[in-house]
Design an enzyme around this catalytic site. Structure first.
Site, PDB file in Angstrom:
ATOM      1  N   GLU A 394       0.824  -1.221   0.000  1.00 13.17           N
ATOM      2  CA  GLU A 394       0.000   0.000   0.000  1.00 13.17           C
ATOM      3  C   GLU A 394       0.853   1.264   0.000  1.00 13.17           C
ATOM      4  O   GLU A 394       0.779   2.081   0.916  1.00 13.17           O
ATOM      5  CB  GLU A 394      -0.925  -0.001   1.230  1.00 13.17           C
ATOM      6  CG  GLU A 394      -2.011  -1.037   1.175  1.00 13.17           C
ATOM      7  CD  GLU A 394      -3.151  -0.694   0.228  1.00 13.17           C
ATOM      8  OE1 GLU A 394      -3.033   0.308  -0.521  1.00 13.17           O
ATOM      9  OE2 GLU A 394      -4.133  -1.432   0.216  1.00 13.17           O
ATOM     10  N   GLU A 470      -3.981 -10.471   0.068  1.00 12.31           N
ATOM     11  CA  GLU A 470      -4.854 -10.388   1.239  1.00 12.31           C
ATOM     12  C   GLU A 470      -6.251 -10.748   0.759  1.00 12.31           C
ATOM     13  O   GLU A 470      -6.705 -10.276  -0.277  1.00 12.31           O
ATOM     14  CB  GLU A 470      -4.882  -8.962   1.830  1.00 12.31           C
ATOM     15  CG  GLU A 470      -3.550  -8.526   2.387  1.00 12.31           C
ATOM     16  CD  GLU A 470      -3.533  -7.081   2.898  1.00 12.31           C
ATOM     17  OE1 GLU A 470      -4.593  -6.528   3.229  1.00 12.31           O
ATOM     18  OE2 GLU A 470      -2.427  -6.507   2.947  1.00 12.31           O
TER      19      GLU A 470
HETATM   20  C1  IPT Z   1      -5.183  -3.588   3.724  1.00 13.46           C
HETATM   21  C2  IPT Z   1      -3.795  -3.448   4.277  1.00 13.46           C
HETATM   22  O1  IPT Z   1      -2.844  -3.866   3.356  1.00 13.46           O
HETATM   23  C3  IPT Z   1      -3.611  -4.228   5.540  1.00 13.46           C
HETATM   24  O2  IPT Z   1      -2.418  -3.801   6.129  1.00 13.46           O
HETATM   25  C4  IPT Z   1      -4.776  -4.021   6.465  1.00 13.46           C
HETATM   26  O3  IPT Z   1      -4.839  -2.672   6.819  1.00 13.46           O
HETATM   27  C5  IPT Z   1      -6.045  -4.390   5.783  1.00 13.46           C
HETATM   28  O4  IPT Z   1      -6.203  -3.617   4.648  1.00 13.46           O
HETATM   29  C6  IPT Z   1      -7.258  -4.149   6.641  1.00 13.46           C
HETATM   30  O5  IPT Z   1      -7.192  -4.764   7.864  1.00 13.46           O
HETATM   31  S1  IPT Z   1      -5.441  -2.157   2.745  1.00 13.46           S
HETATM   32  C7  IPT Z   1      -7.143  -1.891   2.484  1.00 13.46           C
HETATM   33  C8  IPT Z   1      -7.302  -0.557   1.818  1.00 13.46           C
HETATM   34  C9  IPT Z   1      -7.761  -2.915   1.627  1.00 13.46           C
END
Ligand code: IPT
Length: 942
Positions: A394, A470
């Site tokens: 990010e 993720e």
């Molecule tokens: C995403 C991040 O990469 C991770 O660090 C964490 O913040 C997660 O979201 C939420 O828990 S970024 C998000 C804009 C999809």
């Protein structure tokens, strides 16, 4: 000041590999003298060897000072907790001064001072001489101590600033925790080697760069010179078969030890391969976290993380969002996990100002970013477990990513490069996304995703494997939708799997609140409980989400047909010989037969013996357990299971997931008529009802309230952080009114109501039909939506309360854990027991939890009496010692205080769980849309 410079450090030695060396080293961990100042402009006279620090405190190294009574932790997700004006930082800049006196062993000369991690800026002095400074919190830095060491007493002084220009590069979603939080060592090791060990069809090719001579005794390699590859017969390293070879490199002044794994990562026709075979990541994102120690994670805890991952069928880890402690990667090598090693880089908060001045696209930051990537790759380059480099997380888009990628590719062409933040993928080798919906993942799997504007980039990206770095945000109750993602990952070769967000809740131990999250330390800017989104609770107890993930990631799958079970091996790199298979037949939850199964190494169909018949529900459970001890779990550890309900009389097997309408049909609950008691109450069989409202007040002599219709659930994080909770509250689903239109007596009791929130014209016509016969009381609830409903319902069922003494539950249905429409894959049908307290899932942020699904019957018992509830066919059971309203109000677990009632929900349905806190919501098939519904229960005394 140099805390506001673009320069990443000064006086540091070139980065090198983390190696085990026989060179002398001095562990400088332990108690240091410590002083905290509220700002950075403090005299640095403390670095002088003769400085009197007797008035200072003591602080352990490694640690974070806010976790030792100095200042407080603070949590933000995306937001910077300071104004965005790089490279400037606030004047309020907690500054920790550290001093450590050590005695140099006799005869010691030269050496390096090594810091494995300091957040965020450290300046180092040895015996009053300034060695330099370093930034890059989760990266090592070494300084040449040699010229300044002296025999006997030496004084090491370190000044650490919480905020520096480098803080702009470290905006990860986690607690801000300054301090020297990893090891400090004085070492005489100076070696650096880069071992290359590839694998191709039974043969490994070994070479290395660096000075010295390499020996791998087990392979008969002795004194191999740098740059002279040899090819040998070897066993490959994979996460499933983590075969390591002990090696050593002898240099003039030291010998370093390494563990070599032979493996090759490649991309062929858009498919990610390891050793020529498809590589499917069944991954999690791991932050370093311990509830007492923050990111200063003890070795035993790191080991526990790896063991827990292995035991839950996780095969991969993304080190979100920085290189972990070096020992963690040794554990991944040894026990077997595929690793995406991520650089310590995130600038997410610039997104909140339109990415203006983002360091990623500013040439002044180039050296700082390259420095971080170099230190990542150099430190971790010898790990077979590391199969991909990630440039960061990010951080938007920009020129410096290209610089980082180009350097990395040149330095280590053997590993693909990952970065998710630039959709057009100009710098990377794999297409990565986060939280893409099932539909989008499927489109990408089929290669029919939306094109990029630039045709060249589009063609390039279309040829890449895809992964979700993720997905399935594991915040609170959930995540839902796991099985559906896995089905896609397994179906399309382009899909290399994904990494669930995230491994563990970052809840800090708190004396009053249990576990703290954002805002609990009075932070003016914070992101609440968004840091509580893991598969493990802060104490590392697996959540129901992790148990579900284990089921979804299982490497063996069972499919049942008449008289047979077919077993599919989903391992990529081993067969089933390490597993033992057995089966258990239960009739109405009681064991009726148990036997072993002989399964071919590659899987296949296995005939089942003739099984006993019986009147009740017959469930066959097949299990695969470890046949022998493995390094990560003992023999007998369950790896996979499958369950099926058997038909009667030799009929074919049914699908194990469907509800069964022949179960628990109410018998005898008819025939009796309503009579009036002297006090005017209505009596029907074992039930006493109030004549005006028609509500049950006594049931077989037990004082009850309810049952009556309930639609509300204590919002789960996926409801709270999406629009669902707001829309439900606006509609008023948490404050239903119950208008009684008629109480009709005769053969049974009929209570007609209209249930609706104030201030709207939608509602539900709800009719309760009570009947009695023998000692059974029956209830059928008819629900007819009225008006124009546009929202789904949180739940649909009835709620009642019982005296607090009814604190034990035995049920026949899915268990032992909780289950909702799109979760609970880990549960199986059987007979289970628990106390009401044990039914609760302790989500750090209290929310709806603990439903037992597909319950045929349940017995709620106290010391003196018991109540049996049966469904027709099944219901969802939730029981707790506080009301749903109490649960809804609570913000921390200690807010939940048992009252004098047990609150019971008997639900026909609930809305799905989804992952809308971050990512897609409930899939349409798991939505609970208002519709005409009838559900039935019978009640009987025990
Ligand atoms: C995403 C991040 O990469 C991770 O660090 C964490 O913040 C997660 O979201 C939420 O828990 S970024 C998000 C804009 C999809």
């Amino acid at each position: 000041m140099d805390i506001e410079t673009f320069t990443p450090g000064s006086g540091r030695l070139a980065p090198r590999a983390a190696l085990r060396s026989d060179a002398p080293s001095l562990d400088l961990n332990g108690p240091w003298r410590f002083r905290l100042s509220p700002h950075a402009r403090v005299a640095d006279d403390f670095a002088a060897p003769g400085y009197d620090d007797s008035g200072w405190d003591e602080l352990p190294v490694p640690s974070h000072w806010p976790l030792h009574g100095h200042g407080a932790p603070a949590y933000t997700n995306v937001s910077y907790p300071f104004p965005i004006d790089p490279p400037h930082v606030p004047s309020e800049n907690p500054t920790g001064d550290y001093r450590r006196v050590f005695d140099l062993p006799e005869g010691w000369t030269g050496g390096r001072l090594r810091f494995d991690g300091v957040e965020s800026y450290a300046k180092v002095w040895l015996n009053g001489h300034e060695l330099g400074f370093t930034t890059g919190s989760r990266l090592p830095a070494e300084f040449d101590a040699g010229p300044w060491l002296r025999p006997g007493r030496n004084v090491l002084a370190v000044r650490v600033h919480q905020w520096s220009a480098a803080s702009y590069l470290e905006d990860q979603d986690m607690w801000w925790l300054p301090g020297i939080f990893r090891d400090v060592t004085l070492t005489r090791s100076a070696a650096d080697v880069f071992v290359h060990a590839s694998y191709d069809d039974g043969r490994g090719t070994l070479s290395f760069d660096g000075p010295g001579l390499l020996t791998v005794a087990e392979l008969g390699v002795t004194g191999l010179a740098p740059g002279t590859p040899v090819t040998l017969d070897v066993e490959p390293w994979t996460a499933e078969t983590p075969r390591l070879y002990d090696a050593e490199v002898r240099l003039d002044d030291e010998t370093v030890r390494l563990r070599i794994g032979f493996r090759t990562i490649s991309i062929v026709d858009g498919v990610l391969l390891a050793n020529g075979r498809p590589l499917l990541f069944k991954g999690v994102n791991r932050h370093e976290f311990h509830p007492d120690h923050g990111r200063a994670v003890p070795y035993e805890t790191m080991r526990e993380d790896v063991l827990l991952m292995k035991r839950h069928n996780v095969n991969a880890v993304r080190t979100s969002h920085y290189p972990p402690h070096p020992d963690f990667l040794d554990l991944c090598d040894e026990l077997g996990l595929w690793v995406i090693d991520e650089c310590d880089l995130e600038t997410h908060g610039f997104g909140q100002v339109g990415w203006r001045a983002n360091p990623i696209d500013d040439p002044r930051w180039e050296e700082a970013l390259l420095d971080r990537m170099r230190r990542t790759v150099e430190r971790d380059k010898n790990h077979p477990s590391v199969v991909m480099w990630s440039l960061g997380n990010e951080a938007g888009t920009g020129r410096n990513l290209a610089v980082m990628a180009a350097w990395t590719r040149e330095r280590d062409p053997s590993r693909p490069i990952h970065y998710e933040g630039d959709l057009s993928c100009p710098d990377v080798d794999v297409y990565s996304r986060m939280y893409a919906s099932h539909a989008e993942v499927e489109a990408i799997g089929r290669g029919v995703e939306e094109p990029l504007d630039d045709p060249a980039l589009d063609a390039r990206r279309r040829a890449m494997p895809f992964l979700q770095c993720e997905y399935a945000h594991a915040m609170g109750n959930g995540p839902g939708g796991l099985a559906e993602y896995q089905e896609l990952f397994e179906r399309y070769p382009r899909l290399a799997g994904g990494f669930v967000w995230e491994w563990i809740d970052h809840g800090l131990t708190h004396p009053v609140l249990g576990h703290a999250y954002g805002g609990d330390y009075g932070e003016p800017v914070h992101d609440g409980n968004f840091v509580i989104d893991g598969l493990l609770f802060p104490d590392r107890t697996p959540s129901p989400g992790l148990l579900d993930l284990k089921k979804v990631y299982e490497p063996v799958r069972f499919a049942f047909s008449a008289g047979a079970v077919s077993i599919t091996c989903l391992y990529g790199f081993r067969d089933l010989t390490g597993l033992a298979f057995s089966a258990l037949l239960e009739i109405d939850g009681e064991e009726a037969a148990a036997f072993a199964l002989e399964v071919p190494a590659g899987g296949g169909e296995v005939k089942l013996p003739d099984l006993p018949e019986g009147d009740g529900e017959r469930w066959l459970t097949v299990r695969a357990v470890l046949a022998r001890d493995e390094a990560w779990a003992p023999a007998g550890h369950e790896v996979a299971f499958g369950q099926v309900r058997l038909g009667t009389g030799g009929a074919p097997y049914h699908d194990g997931g469907a509800p069964y309408h022949d179960a628990a049909r109410p018998v005898g609950a008819e025939g009796a008529s309503v009579t009036a008691a002297p006090g005017g109450e209505l009596v029907l069989g074992g039930g006493v009802f109030d004549p005006v409202g028609g509500r049950l007040t006594r049931l077989f002599g037990i004082d009850v309230e309810g049952p009556r219709l309930e639609l509300w659930r204590a919002p789960i994080d996926n409801d709270r952080y999406s629009d669902a909770e707001r829309r439900w509250r606006r509609l008023g689903l948490h404050r239903l009114t119950h208008r009684v239109d008629a109480v009709e007596t005769g053969d049974g009791l009929v209570v007609r109501t209209r249930v609706a929130p104030a201030a709207t014209d939608v509602g539900l016509h709800v009719t309760y039909r009570w009947s009695a016969g023998g000692d059974v009381l029956g209830l059928t609830v008819d629900v007819e939506p009225d008006g124009d409903w546009t929202e789904p319902l949180p739940r649909l069922g009835v709620a009642l309360t019982l005296p607090a003494a009814f604190d034990r539950v035995t049920w026949f249905g899915r268990g032992p854990g909780e289950a909702y429409p799109d979760t609970g894959m880990a549960t199986r049908v059987g007979r289970w027991s628990a106390t009401v307290d044990e039914l609760q899932t302790p989500y750090v942020y209290p929310q709806e939890n603990g439903q037992r699904a597909d319950v045929r019957w349940a017995e709620l018992t106290g010391p003196a009496a018991g109540l049996r509830v049966a469904g027709d066919p099944v219901f969802g059971l939730t029981a707790r010692r506080w009301s749903t309203a109490d649960l809804d109000r609570a913000t921390h677990l200690p807010d939940l205080v048992p009252g004098d009632r047990v609150h019971v929900h008997l639900d026909a349905a609930q809305h799905g769980i989804g992952t809308a806190a971050c990512g897609p919501g409930t899939l349409p098939r798991y939505e609970l849309r208002p519709a005409p519904t009838t559900f039935t229960f019978t009640f009987a005394p025990i």
